[in-house]
Design a protein around this motif. Structure first.
Motif, PDB file in Angstrom:
ATOM      1  N   GLN A   8       0.864  -1.173   0.000  1.00  0.00           N
ATOM      2  CA  GLN A   8       0.000   0.000   0.000  1.00  0.00           C
ATOM      3  C   GLN A   8       0.904   1.228   0.000  1.00  0.00           C
ATOM      4  N   GLY A   9       0.388   2.349  -0.451  1.00  0.00           N
ATOM      5  CA  GLY A   9       1.221   3.525  -0.606  1.00  0.00           C
ATOM      6  C   GLY A   9       0.803   4.696   0.244  1.00  0.00           C
ATOM      7  N   THR A  10       1.727   5.628   0.391  1.00  0.00           N
ATOM      8  CA  THR A  10       1.416   6.866   1.097  1.00  0.00           C
ATOM      9  C   THR A  10       0.543   7.768   0.235  1.00  0.00           C
ATOM     10  N   GLY A  11       0.335   7.373  -1.024  1.00  0.00           N
ATOM     11  CA  GLY A  11      -0.514   8.120  -1.939  1.00  0.00           C
ATOM     12  C   GLY A  11      -0.529   7.459  -3.298  1.00  0.00           C
ATOM     13  N   SER A  12      -1.179   8.095  -4.250  1.00  0.00           N
ATOM     14  CA  SER A  12      -1.159   7.621  -5.630  1.00  0.00           C
ATOM     15  C   SER A  12       0.193   7.959  -6.250  1.00  0.00           C
ATOM     16  N   ASP A  13       0.575   7.190  -7.224  1.00  0.00           N
ATOM     17  CA  ASP A  13       1.807   7.449  -7.992  1.00  0.00           C
ATOM     18  C   ASP A  13       3.080   7.452  -7.154  1.00  0.00           C
ATOM     19  N   VAL A  14       3.159   6.563  -6.168  1.00  0.00           N
ATOM     20  CA  VAL A  14       4.396   6.458  -5.385  1.00  0.00           C
ATOM     21  C   VAL A  14       5.254   5.278  -5.845  1.00  0.00           C
ATOM     22  N   GLY A 129      -2.923 -22.493  -7.264  1.00  0.00           N
ATOM     23  CA  GLY A 129      -1.712 -22.911  -7.947  1.00  0.00           C
ATOM     24  C   GLY A 129      -0.535 -21.954  -7.806  1.00  0.00           C
ATOM     25  N   ALA A 130      -0.684 -20.918  -7.010  1.00  0.00           N
ATOM     26  CA  ALA A 130       0.402 -19.947  -6.827  1.00  0.00           C
ATOM     27  C   ALA A 130       1.137 -20.219  -5.524  1.00  0.00           C
ATOM     28  N   ASP A 131       2.425 -19.924  -5.532  1.00  0.00           N
ATOM     29  CA  ASP A 131       3.219 -19.965  -4.305  1.00  0.00           C
ATOM     30  C   ASP A 131       3.110 -18.635  -3.568  1.00  0.00           C
ATOM     31  N   LEU A 132       2.951 -17.548  -4.338  1.00  0.00           N
ATOM     32  CA  LEU A 132       2.955 -16.206  -3.773  1.00  0.00           C
ATOM     33  C   LEU A 132       2.036 -15.306  -4.594  1.00  0.00           C
ATOM     34  N   VAL A 133       1.246 -14.481  -3.911  1.00  0.00           N
ATOM     35  CA  VAL A 133       0.434 -13.452  -4.562  1.00  0.00           C
ATOM     36  C   VAL A 133       0.889 -12.112  -4.001  1.00  0.00           C
ATOM     37  N   ILE A 134       1.236 -11.203  -4.904  1.00  0.00           N
ATOM     38  CA  ILE A 134       1.654  -9.866  -4.495  1.00  0.00           C
ATOM     39  C   ILE A 134       0.523  -8.913  -4.841  1.00  0.00           C
ATOM     40  N   VAL A 135      -0.027  -8.294  -3.806  1.00  0.00           N
ATOM     41  CA  VAL A 135      -1.219  -7.452  -3.925  1.00  0.00           C
ATOM     42  C   VAL A 135      -0.807  -5.989  -3.943  1.00  0.00           C
ATOM     43  N   GLU A 136      -1.457  -5.227  -4.813  1.00  0.00           N
ATOM     44  CA  GLU A 136      -1.234  -3.789  -4.890  1.00  0.00           C
ATOM     45  C   GLU A 136      -2.462  -3.046  -4.392  1.00  0.00           C
ATOM     46  N   GLY A 137      -2.261  -2.169  -3.448  1.00  0.00           N
ATOM     47  CA  GLY A 137      -3.344  -1.316  -2.983  1.00  0.00           C
ATOM     48  C   GLY A 137      -3.595  -0.187  -3.968  1.00  0.00           C
ATOM     49  N   ALA A 138      -4.563   0.659  -3.648  1.00  0.00           N
ATOM     50  CA  ALA A 138      -4.925   1.777  -4.524  1.00  0.00           C
ATOM     51  C   ALA A 138      -4.859   3.079  -3.730  1.00  0.00           C
ATOM     52  N   GLY A 139      -4.183   4.078  -4.285  1.00  0.00           N
ATOM     53  CA  GLY A 139      -4.092   5.356  -3.593  1.00  0.00           C
ATOM     54  C   GLY A 139      -3.422   5.173  -2.250  1.00  0.00           C
ATOM     55  N   SER A 140      -4.095   5.625  -1.206  1.00  0.00           N
ATOM     56  CA  SER A 140      -3.551   5.561   0.147  1.00  0.00           C
ATOM     57  C   SER A 140      -4.598   5.015   1.111  1.00  0.00           C
ATOM     58  N   PRO A 141      -4.196   4.164   2.060  1.00  0.00           N
ATOM     59  CA  PRO A 141      -5.150   3.672   3.054  1.00  0.00           C
ATOM     60  C   PRO A 141      -5.539   4.746   4.068  1.00  0.00           C
ATOM     61  N   ALA A 142      -4.866   5.891   4.044  1.00  0.00           N
ATOM     62  CA  ALA A 142      -5.138   6.956   5.005  1.00  0.00           C
ATOM     63  C   ALA A 142      -6.234   7.919   4.558  1.00  0.00           C
TER      64      ALA A 142
END
Length: 181
Positions: A8-14, A129-142
């Motif tokens: 997750q990011g501190t904002g969009s476009d980080v 069937g995956a060993d790992l899933v890498i999740v991307e958040g959107a914008g900022s959780p704050a």
């Protein structure tokens, strides 16, 4: 279910999208079956993806790139909710690759509990069937105005029991304050 981590990011476009793509490629290069996942994306830059084995669905171009980094075909389940802005206050709502309608920002908030069902359904499918899933958040959780019924950040992470790493862009200024805050 596969192991997972969410950025997750501190904002969009980080830099979340590129960082997830790089981590996907690194995991793939180490022999892991890795998949990307972004519960909700807002973008008019869509790409074609598979809908349960057939092409024709839409996902965000970032998740399409991340799928390529993983060495797997892009699937609508990698980005189950795609919002395509149409006006300053409204967007097309794409659910699991298909147009589900249009919604104004205020009305979209009321749709989120139903959309979480689609997000969790896709989440289960991506992990197969995956060993790992890498999740991307959107914008900022704050962004407190978006917390109710959140499906893109901590609301998803909590429901799916996925640990979160916070990403900030030091070049944009205020990153340390955003992370500390």
């Amino acid at each position: 279910m596969a192991r997972a981590v969410m950025l997750q990011g501190t904002g969009s476009d980080v830099g979340k999208t590129v960082l997830v793509a790089g981590l996907c490629r690194a995991a793939r290069n180490r022999g892991m079956a890795v998949r990307p996942f972004k519960p909700q994306n807002m973008s008019n830059n869509a790409a074609v993806a598979d809908i349960d084995g057939n092409t024709g669905g839409e996902i965000g171009r970032g998740q399409w790139l991340q799928a390529l980094a993983c060495g797997v075909p892009p699937s609508v389940h990698m980005n189950p909710i795609l919002l395509k802005p149409q006006t300053d206050i409204g967007a097309q709502v794409i659910v699991q690759g298909r147009m589900a309608g249009e919604a104004r920002a205020r009305h979209y908030q009321a749709l989120k509990p139903r959309l979480m069902e689609a997000v969790l359904d896709s989440w289960g499918r991506v992990g197969e069937g995956a060993d790992l899933v890498i999740v991307e958040g959107a914008g900022s959780p704050a962004e407190i105005n978006l917390r109710a019924n959140d499906i893109a950040n901590m609301g998803f992470a909590t429901r799916a029991n996925v640990p979160v790493l916070l990403v900030g862009d030091i070049d944009r200024g205020g990153a340390l304050a955003s992370i500390g805050g």
